[in-house]
Design an enzyme around this catalytic site. Structure first.
Site, PDB file in Angstrom:
ATOM      1  N   LYS A 140      -9.571 -17.265   2.391  1.00 20.38           N
ATOM      2  CA  LYS A 140     -10.317 -18.605   2.668  1.00 20.38           C
ATOM      3  C   LYS A 140     -11.126 -18.910   1.710  1.00 20.38           C
ATOM      4  O   LYS A 140     -11.395 -20.146   1.344  1.00 20.38           O
ATOM      5  CB  LYS A 140     -10.697 -18.431   4.045  1.00 20.38           C
ATOM      6  CG  LYS A 140     -11.145 -19.744   4.616  1.00 20.38           C
ATOM      7  CD  LYS A 140     -11.590 -19.619   6.019  1.00 20.38           C
ATOM      8  CE  LYS A 140     -12.260 -20.968   6.634  1.00 20.38           C
ATOM      9  NZ  LYS A 140     -12.506 -21.090   8.207  1.00 20.38           N
ATOM     10  N   HIS A 286      34.981 -13.874  -9.997  1.00 20.46           N
ATOM     11  CA  HIS A 286      34.680 -14.695  -8.937  1.00 20.46           C
ATOM     12  C   HIS A 286      34.918 -14.256  -7.488  1.00 20.46           C
ATOM     13  O   HIS A 286      35.577 -14.555  -6.548  1.00 20.46           O
ATOM     14  CB  HIS A 286      35.980 -15.884  -9.182  1.00 20.46           C
ATOM     15  CG  HIS A 286      35.697 -16.652 -10.352  1.00 20.46           C
ATOM     16  ND1 HIS A 286      34.470 -17.470 -10.583  1.00 20.46           N
ATOM     17  CD2 HIS A 286      36.447 -16.694 -11.388  1.00 20.46           C
ATOM     18  CE1 HIS A 286      34.735 -17.937 -11.807  1.00 20.46           C
ATOM     19  NE2 HIS A 286      35.856 -17.538 -12.357  1.00 20.46           N
TER      20      HIS A 286
END
Length: 520
Positions: A140, A286
């Protein structure tokens, strides 16, 4: 670059990889080191001066280590904004020293949760409280504080500080903060997902993870941006689960970068190769196997796999299940392929393939996945991975003729391959070698015809496997016409008896498995 030199750092880590080296470099830069428990002991044993957290807070570690860093002198030192006068006055009034760097990684909660038989109390004790709190505080306040959560970042941080006189740039601190928030998010997600498996009775026992979670939480880190997706107009990237295993975490030894389609085919080749214990070679095009074979050696397996469909194999992806040796590399070097995947490449094999600069060599640590995910609009589908092996009790001969021992071996081989062919799938095989593959047709009888049409090797005397039942006898008739003598299929059609009668009429042996292997 921040105007403030890093003067004080807290180090408190579970994973101590590279920590001593980082701490030594920080000490050389005159950074005061503060630490806790085992981390402090390690640093002192390594000859590095370190202050205990209790010296900073004036309060001892307590409650078996549950309370160490949860203190205003820790979080005030991290969270106060250096440019804010009221913040500076507040910390000065209470004698709080600035903490400019937080090096923290968390209790190994996920490893603990993954242990068979882990007890609830042990799980709870491995929920880190102070670590995530410090990480979030530092992230933060990244404008003033560097938060380091991954050992992978240690070297780059130490180098930047050495070049800049002990400072880190704002961009570096921001990137570290982003990683820190991602770390605590993943940690909390792992805790929540595990606690959902805790039984609701008073014993609070961890239940089996076989049930699907009520809330599906996914966390992956981007490994690389890909040039494009399935097609050039699509963007793509690959993400890792951080396990270090599987295709997403594979080690590429040579060749140009992997494409999206390479990676998809690579997974298909790897999965098929893992079906076997004996040396096997799967050649994928494929996502479908255009040739698969076993052999006494990988070289023999490759040669036999290539013979199934050498035209389709051109430009394919190869997967093997054993370390790739020199003899196999010699044979594979004769064919243009995109990728070769193996658990390891022998040193003697690498020079045989190095002349093909674009050929990717990829080492993979096996990582069987329990689940399969598929996107749908507005959500996601989740299912168990198709890992169901055939047991002897599954095999039911339904025809008058029993398959011969040789046919039975070929049928079980074909069955393993068929599982990895897109539905509707038909595989012709003989003696541990595919002969014809019919993949992805809307009609099963068309798959029978295409599998036979694709065959280069003789079809006479082959067997056939089907991933799902035959709805009509025409598929059986087409397989018999091709020259196959036995069939393995799930069964379960309302016309099973008509299909069995056709097989009997044609002299074909047929086994029902009761198991379907659709692959969409």
């Amino acid at each position: 670059m921040s105007s403030t030199k890093i003067q004080r750092a807290i180090l408190s880590v579970t994973d101590k990889t590279g920590l001593v080296e980082l701490a030594r470099k920080l000490a050389e830069l005159k950074v005061e080191l503060i630490s806790t428990g085992g981390t402090a002991r390690l640093l002192r044993d390594s000859g590095i001066s370190v202050k205990d957290i209790s010296e900073l807070t004036g309060f001892p570690e307590m409650l078996d280590g549950r309370v160490k860093t949860l203190h205003p002198k820790v979080h005030g030192g991290i969270l106060h904004q250096r440019a804010n006068a009221s913040h500076r006055n507040a910390v000065a009034e209470h004698g709080i020293q600035a903490i400019d760097m937080v090096v923290v990684n968390l209790y190994a909660f996920e490893k603990t949760a993954a242990r068979p038989g882990v007890k609830f109390d042990e799980l709870v004790e491995n929920i880190d409280i102070g670590g995530p709190s410090m990480i979030r505080s530092a992230a933060k306040n990244f404008e003033d504080v560097a938060v380091v959560t991954a050992p992978d970042d240690y070297e780059a941080i130490a180098d930047e500080m050495s070049r800049s006189g002990g400072k880190l740039s704002k961009m570096t601190r921001w990137k570290l903060a982003q990683k820190a928030f991602a770390t605590t998010a993943a940690y909390d997600s792992a805790i929540a997902s595990t606690l959902e498996r805790i039984g609701t009775d008073e014993h609070l026992e961890v239940q089996s993870s076989s049930d699907f979670p009520q809330n599906l939480r996914l966390f992956f880190n981007k490994v690389m941006d890909l040039r494009y997706g399935e097609n050039p107009h699509q963007k793509a990237a690959m993400y890792s689960d951080g396990s270090g295993a599987g295709v997403a975490n594979a080690r590429q030894l040579q060749g140009k970068e992997l494409s999206y389609n390479n990676i998809v085919d690579l997974q298909a080749a790897w999965d098929l190769a893992q079906e076997f214990d004996e040396p096997v070679c799967a050649i994928i095009k494929h996502t479908n196997p255009c040739g698969t074979a076993v052999g006494k050696t990988l070289a023999e397996a490759f040669t036999r796999a290539l013979a199934c469909d050498p035209v389709s194999a051109f430009g394919g992806v190869i997967g093997v299940n054993q370390p790739l040796d020199e003899a196999a590399a010699d044979e594979m070097a004769k064919l243009f392929v995109e990728v070769i995947a193996a658990p390891r490449f022998d040193e003697a094999a690498k020079p045989k393939l190095s002349a093909k600069k674009n050929l990717r060599l990829v080492e993979i640590a096996n990582a069987p996945q329990p689940w399969v995910l598929k996107n749908v609009s507005g959500g996601i589908l989740l299912q168990d991975a198709d890992l169901r092996p055939l047991a002897q009790s599954d095999l039911k001969v339904v025809t008058k003729r029993e398959p011969t021992p040789e046919e039975r071996r070929a049928l079980l081989f074909a069955w393993k391959i068929c599982k990895h062919v897109k539905s509707n799938a038909i595989v012709y095989a003989r003696g541990g070698q595919t002969v014809g593959v019919g993949a992805g047709q809307m009609s099963r009888v068309d798959s029978c015809k295409i599998g036979a049409m694709k065959a280069v090797l003789p079809l006479k005397g082959t067997v056939a496997a089907s991933d799902a039942f035959f709805p009509f006898p025409d598929g059986i008739e087409e397989i018999a016409k091709a020259g196959a003598t036995a069939i393995i299929q799930p069964g379960g059609s309302v016309r099973d008896q008509e299909v069995i009668d056709a097989a009997d009429r044609l002299g074909i042996a047929m086994i029902f498995t009761g198991v379907r292997h659709f692959r969409h």
